[in-house]
Design a protein around this motif. Structure first.
Motif, PDB file in Angstrom:
ATOM      1  N   LEU B 363       0.660  -1.269   0.055  1.00 26.19           N
ATOM      2  CA  LEU B 363      -0.148   0.066   0.042  1.00 26.19           C
ATOM      3  C   LEU B 363       0.801   1.204  -0.031  1.00 26.19           C
ATOM      4  CD1 LEU B 363      -1.784  -2.263   1.034  1.00 26.19           C
ATOM      5  CD2 LEU B 363      -2.946  -0.405   2.459  1.00 26.19           C
ATOM      6  N   PHE B 388      -4.522 -10.988  -4.589  1.00 25.39           N
ATOM      7  CA  PHE B 388      -5.666 -10.964  -3.455  1.00 25.39           C
ATOM      8  C   PHE B 388      -5.273  -9.435  -2.739  1.00 25.39           C
ATOM      9  CE2 PHE B 388      -7.233 -10.546   0.847  1.00 25.39           C
ATOM     10  CZ  PHE B 388      -8.533 -11.103   0.691  1.00 25.39           C
ATOM     11  N   THR B 390      -8.229  -7.298  -2.092  1.00 26.60           N
ATOM     12  CA  THR B 390      -9.364  -6.779  -1.454  1.00 26.60           C
ATOM     13  C   THR B 390      -9.583  -5.467  -1.640  1.00 26.60           C
ATOM     14  OG1 THR B 390     -10.225  -6.888   0.962  1.00 26.60           O
ATOM     15  CG2 THR B 390      -8.090  -6.785   0.800  1.00 26.60           C
ATOM     16  N   TYR B 391     -10.020  -4.657  -0.437  1.00 25.01           N
ATOM     17  CA  TYR B 391     -10.522  -3.210  -0.535  1.00 25.01           C
ATOM     18  C   TYR B 391      -9.508  -2.230  -1.162  1.00 25.01           C
ATOM     19  CZ  TYR B 391      -8.393  -3.885   4.014  1.00 25.01           C
ATOM     20  OH  TYR B 391      -7.716  -4.073   4.959  1.00 25.01           O
ATOM     21  N   VAL B 392      -8.168  -2.635  -1.136  1.00 21.50           N
ATOM     22  CA  VAL B 392      -7.170  -1.931  -1.713  1.00 21.50           C
ATOM     23  C   VAL B 392      -7.473  -1.751  -3.206  1.00 21.50           C
ATOM     24  CG1 VAL B 392      -4.835  -1.538  -2.010  1.00 21.50           C
ATOM     25  CG2 VAL B 392      -5.488  -2.553   0.021  1.00 21.50           C
ATOM     26  N   GLY B 394     -10.141  -1.537  -4.590  1.00 14.77           N
ATOM     27  CA  GLY B 394     -11.379  -0.662  -4.658  1.00 14.77           C
ATOM     28  C   GLY B 394     -11.307   0.715  -4.368  1.00 14.77           C
ATOM     29  N   SER B 395     -10.199   0.837  -3.929  1.00 14.12           N
ATOM     30  CA  SER B 395     -10.081   2.594  -3.380  1.00 14.12           C
ATOM     31  C   SER B 395      -9.647   3.262  -4.590  1.00 14.12           C
ATOM     32  CB  SER B 395      -8.769   2.692  -2.603  1.00 14.12           C
ATOM     33  OG  SER B 395      -7.826   3.735  -2.649  1.00 14.12           O
ATOM     34  N   PRO B 396     -10.403   4.317  -4.957  1.00  6.78           N
ATOM     35  CA  PRO B 396     -10.242   4.902  -6.402  1.00  6.78           C
ATOM     36  C   PRO B 396      -8.774   5.450  -6.687  1.00  6.78           C
ATOM     37  CG  PRO B 396     -12.276   5.585  -5.051  1.00  6.78           C
ATOM     38  CD  PRO B 396     -11.465   4.829  -4.226  1.00  6.78           C
ATOM     39  N   CYS B 421      -8.619 -10.495  -6.941  1.00  9.24           N
ATOM     40  CA  CYS B 421      -9.757 -10.541  -5.800  1.00  9.24           C
ATOM     41  C   CYS B 421      -9.955  -9.150  -4.968  1.00  9.24           C
ATOM     42  CB  CYS B 421      -9.598 -11.629  -4.911  1.00  9.24           C
ATOM     43  SG  CYS B 421     -10.716 -11.476  -3.763  1.00  9.24           S
ATOM     44  N   LEU B 423     -12.513  -5.841  -3.734  1.00  3.59           N
ATOM     45  CA  LEU B 423     -13.874  -5.086  -3.376  1.00  3.59           C
ATOM     46  C   LEU B 423     -13.810  -3.725  -3.426  1.00  3.59           C
ATOM     47  CD1 LEU B 423     -14.117  -6.817   0.203  1.00  3.59           C
ATOM     48  CD2 LEU B 423     -15.378  -7.500  -1.938  1.00  3.59           C
ATOM     49  N   GLY B 424     -15.109  -3.349  -4.182  1.00  2.00           N
ATOM     50  CA  GLY B 424     -15.137  -1.816  -4.442  1.00  2.00           C
ATOM     51  C   GLY B 424     -16.359  -1.459  -5.241  1.00  2.00           C
ATOM     52  N   SER B 441     -14.987 -11.098  -6.419  1.00  2.00           N
ATOM     53  CA  SER B 441     -14.886 -10.465  -5.123  1.00  2.00           C
ATOM     54  C   SER B 441     -14.663 -11.786  -3.963  1.00  2.00           C
ATOM     55  CB  SER B 441     -16.462  -9.905  -4.598  1.00  2.00           C
ATOM     56  OG  SER B 441     -17.141 -11.125  -4.735  1.00  2.00           O
TER      57      SER B 441
END
Lengths: 698, 698
Positions: B363, B388, B390-392, B394-396, B421, B423-424, B441
């Motif tokens: 990150l 993998f 995840t939400y990283v 999906g962060s714009p 994989c 999420l966002g 997802s």
């Protein structure tokens, strides 16, 4: 740990942030920014010697300068500064520290030593620790965000009743984000990191005891506190809160040796599965399946019956659903004949057995949907009703009609799961959910999640018996030979074939005459565990002459095969026949202590790994369940014309063995009864061999 | 049917709508409204005697009044008007009619008769039929909507390369809506309804032959045209287009009798699975899993290797993924040591074996993600790489950086599957997809879908051999006795133990002397198939005296157990021992013709259903694959110190049996070789019993 001790961690009235940062993207800044944004109900107390203010809050120069004793502290300073910080927090009266800092046990031996040192200091200071190497916790209702997870960058969690406990920080946050992204609400997230002190088990126990969480999702790798975990699972079950467990690390643990010794039959993951399931955990492998089950459980409806009624507008979907229900064992009983006739009268070409197919005609006459669903609930009596409505449910116009039809049914049967499989815009589908109707896009996923909750409910409803209290077993100083082992076990109700330990050939003949022919004869020696490997076992000795011959042959075999062994005589036993060969054993699992294993002999164990496991001790009813749970159980119950075996005797023996194992204490490494001969019903079960291994010599 | 015949159904230049309606919610109005909205490129020709105009289009009074011969016609008139409509369309030169009307075979015997009548009329008129009782078809690129599905109320499908063929209308439309709702594009949907004429197989064949469809999703219940289906599957495989099949109706078909006779070992669904898989179909049970695989396949990347590299920012997720990969058999080889060392130098606390854990540090330093992914592609050489994130992801803000890192890798390795994989928000995740990076997802779902495509690719790459050409077998007029059956089979290379059919006790002794003791003796009679049931088999006859005694005993047993049977003498055979008991058989499946089954004897078949199936004929290499595919195969290959069995001889026998079965033609109902004794390697395999059942008596 009592659940209340965690109140300060998960519901603190005040929190100190040690190493507070103005920068909302840094570890010491993120929690403050999140709590400010979420309107944390408690007091945030930033600590940083270099600042007077942090993110608009008064900043304190040191822990000693704090205006109050904080319930909790978040520690975001480098590892070397942690010990002094802990000491200061102790002096100040803070009881709970969350340690974001990494570089401890996860970083090797030095880190592990530092972590052990830190834990000692924390205990001295009266401080409980979360972490180190944790992503922290949140409590949505309080707006408490003791975490630096960047998952908050894509949005805050929604309030709700799903709690998450995870050893892994990123994976726990993934579960939180997964819930949020599918519009599920969560109550708390706890990530435990290195678990120097507080474990996933503690978090489960807290959620089991506190209002606000009704379903618990737990991710774990190691089980660091097995008794605590099992009692937390028991507490959650008693509180009516399903715990869905993803226990990872199966593949790295499960390598099985090919040996037939029972000690090699089970990997740790299999033991953990068996033990956790016995304590009510719902086991999953996929994060998504975990969230599916949590979604169903979050509605707090646990049906009395594990049975499913299906309403469908597509015959094809009805078949797909029936196939999947049969595959997973979810019963779909037929509708009563009278109700079927009534539905046929409403719609002559309906197929109202179950699935109840109200056909595309339901699009023209939505009252059909109501009639069919009502019949499934009232006449079918199914614990769960799933309606396959596909895109029809998502049509804005039809959704109004469908909701109007289902709303009164939802109210009238509050104890049944009512679900639809539908496709449509999220805002349309959310309206069903808001009225207590579960929404799935995939019918098979819906089935699996619904069934998991039904199975959990059924197991919860089953009478649970207290395990027997094991009397202490006095173990000998060194590993017993076969005869000694059998004598030890006999006191726990484990029968062997009639036998006698003898010295000398004529004593052997005398014993054989008394026992009755044919007999079997084997060497007795504490140094020879696997006698047949060296030819020290002779079967089918039909008369005195055969006994005499075998005696000499065994002595010769031992002289050449195990010249160092201390002989302790010969064992003469009546040779039993006509039974079914089974095996039983005990292995000491490093996590869960003595675990019993049961299986049939031969290929069932060698090739098929067809065994049942259970943590010891357990009663005969549980033993019976284990025995009948193996795939080859039909062999014992009379498959294909065979006489049924004495399963009662097997169950008594297996339960007795489990009690023995606990009574024997931690020196017992393993017990191996192989074979155990299960005779026909009413004729008992007998251990034909017994090997007991002990740790250390007294 | 040639694929081009379906061009008029699926890509018509003009379409007549018989029973055209002004009302866009009626069956005769929906297709017109949809085509007008979608801008159908061809000509819509409404037919309705009561209107001059329909939905703004000129309406024609009758089929005869049409200004041209339409490529296709949609028939939305009541069943009773259909025959005359078909005749008129035939006169007018229309070649293809879609029959929405219901009330035919699905409505009972009268309907079935009407359907048969209709099919005859259509053939006379030179018209091909879709349906009756079909929801119709669509072709997205042409804007052609020959369907009245209400799924269009919630939106039109997106253009894309996934084709859908479904017997069930509503379920097919559900698949279409499912694809659309997850932003997948489809090319055509064909729902075949009652399949009076055009089948799912025809639709698959058309998609296999036409550009625009790269992946085919097929739903079916009955297989109405087995040869057509298999050749369509072969054509799709040859064209590099995976066919994903959901074959429903397993649970209603699969009830297995407990008898040991091979004829009862397999349900139709199991046979269908085996046959379809052998022709390259990817079998699924869940609609969602079908769409997951279609999504992966839609990118048209089929890796050379079935292997996975995993990049992760969460150690926990890495373990979950590794567990699932092991469970499904997807290999995750370790990275080469040198590459690991290089990655360690970049990030000292990384775990770069596989999974490649670049930790949350990615990150802060997104170049790590690029370095690790590049290493997995270049050094690991994995067929597929899953990150993998995840939400990283999906962060714009992060998504820009991640895309910038992955874009050049995507371009550089066009033959590898690259997936994340994440999420966002859908619009953020769609950007990855638009650049050829698969988005899931759930990591486990991603794995299963990726693996299905890898397995398909590997099977497609394997050398396929033409099945042997079966020479015709002359069957006797009536079911042969055991000796005759063995003689018949011997010509196909199926060996029995040395044996002789004899008449009279002295001939039996003479034969036994010549064969060598011990021998086995059994009654020979075409009327007694299960000889041991009546005591007409004697084993272990060690000398002439034993043979004499057994002869009389068998005669007595037959007199009392089967007094009506026509005796044909006695069979004397050398008694073989030391082999492993197997069984082989042939059953005529009503759909797929002769199907061969192979299994071990005893509990493997009785309790475990551990058998392999294959449609006949097949070669020895395929037979070998079958034999080694059963769960108990290790028993044959030398598990736990046993001598390996002669698998080559078993394979030759099984292949020979499959060739025999086809050569024998449709009168052969079943063959049962049970037991077949597989001797140690190099010593052959021998059928110890043979039962051939024939249909009818000539």
């Amino acid at each position: 740990m009592t659940a209340s001790a965690l109140d300060r961690l998960l519901a603190p009235r005040s929190v100190a942030v040690i190493g507070a940062s103005e920068d909302a993207t840094r570890i010491g800044g993120r929690p403050i920014a999140a709590m400010l944004a979420a309107g944390y109900a408690g007091r945030i107390l930033p600590v940083n010697p270099n600042r007077r203010e942090v993110q608009g809050l008064t900043c304190h120069a040191s822990v000693d300068d704090l205006p109050e004793a904080p319930d909790a502290a978040l520690i975001a300073v480098p590892a070397r500064m942690v010990p002094e910080t802990i000491a200061a927090l102790g002096r100040r009266g803070c009881g709970m520290a969350t340690l974001f800092s990494a570089g401890f046990a996860e970083a090797g031996a030095d880190g592990a030593a530092a972590q052990a040192d830190l834990l000692g200091r924390a205990r001295d200071a009266g401080i409980r620790l979360l972490g180190p190497n944790t992503l922290g916790v949140y409590n949505v209702d309080l707006g408490y965000y003791g975490t630096f997870s960047s998952s908050l960058d894509t949005g805050f969690p929604r309030p709700g009743n799903i709690g998450i406990a995870s050893q892994s920080g990123a994976f726990g946050a993934h579960l939180g984000a997964l819930a949020r992204d599918r519009a599920l609400g969560s109550s708390v997230l706890v990530t435990t990191g290195n678990e120097a002190d507080i474990t996933v088990a503690d978090a489960i126990a807290w959620m089991a005891a506190r209002d606000g969480t009704d379903v618990i999702c737990a991710y774990m790798e190691a089980v660091n506190d097995a008794p605590g975990l099992l009692s937390a699972l028991d507490a959650a079950r008693a509180a009516g809160k399903p715990v869905i467990v993803l226990k990872a690390g199966r593949s790295t643990l499960g390598a099985r040796a090919a040996a037939s010794h029972t000690a090699s039959l089970t990997g740790d993951a299999v033991v953990a599965d068996a033990v956790l399931a016995a304590h009510g955990a719902i086991l999953v492998r996929d994060p998504e399946a975990m969230m599916d089950i949590a979604y169903v459980a979050s509605k707090r409806i646990v049906p009395r019956d594990r049975s499913l009624g299906v309403i469908t507008v597509s015959g094809g979907a009805g078949i797909v659903i029936t196939d999947e229900a049969e595959r997973i064992g979810l019963p779909m009983p037929e509708m009563p004949a009278q109700a079927q006739a009534r539905l046929k009268a409403l719609l002559p070409y309906a197929a109202p057995a179950n699935p109840l197919d109200c056909t595309a005609q339901a699009l023209n006459d939505p009252s059909l949907l109501e009639s069919f669903t009502r019949a499934a609930l009232a006449d079918g009596g199914y614990g769960a009703v799933l309606s396959f409505l596909t895109y029809v449910a998502g049509s804005p116009a039809m959704s109004e009609t469908i909701l109007a039809a289902m709303r009164p049914l939802r109210a009238e049967w509050p104890d049944r799961i009512i679900a639809i499989c539908g496709l449509g815009a999220p805002e349309v589908m959310a309206r069903y959910d808001a009225e207590g109707i579960l929404v799935f896009s995939d019918p098979c996923r819906a089935l699996r999640a619904i069934d998991a909750v039904c199975v959990w409910g059924a197991a919860r409803g089953a009478v649970r018996r207290d395990p027997p209290v094991p009397p202490e077993v006095a173990l000998p100083d060194r590993a017993p030979d076969e005869a000694e082992a059998k004598r030890l076990l006999a006191a726990s109700g484990i029968s062997s074939a009639p036998e006698e330990a003898v010295q000398g050939v004529e004593a052997a003949v005398e014993a054989a005459d008394a026992l009755g022919y044919p007999v079997v004869m084997k060497i007795l020696s504490p140094d020879i565990l696997h006698k047949s490997d060296i030819g020290a076992v002779r079967l089918n000795l039909g008369d005195a002459e055969a006994v005499r011959g075998a005696y000499g042959a065994i002595e010769a075999a031992v002289r050449s095969g195990a010249p160092e062994a201390r002989p302790a005589g010969m064992l003469v036993a009546r040779q039993l026949s006509g039974g079914i060969e089974c095996l039983m054993g005990i292995n000491r699992d490093p996590t869960f202590g003595p675990v019993a294993v049961f299986g049939l002999g031969g290929i069932f164990v060698e090739l098929l790994d067809d065994v049942a496991l259970r943590a010891c001790p357990f009663d005969e009813a549980t033993a019976r369940e284990m025995i009948l749970s193996i795939r080859g159980a039909a062999i014992l119950t009379g498959a294909r014309g065979r006489p049924p075996a004495d399963v009662d005797a097997l169950a008594a023996m297996l339960s007795g063995l489990s009690v023995f194992a606990v009574g024997a204490g931690p020196r017992l490494r393993s017990v191996d009864l192989n074979p155990v001969l299960a005779m026909p019903e009413g004729q008992g079960a007998f251990a034909l061999d017994a090997v007991i291994e002990l740790d250390g010599e007294a």
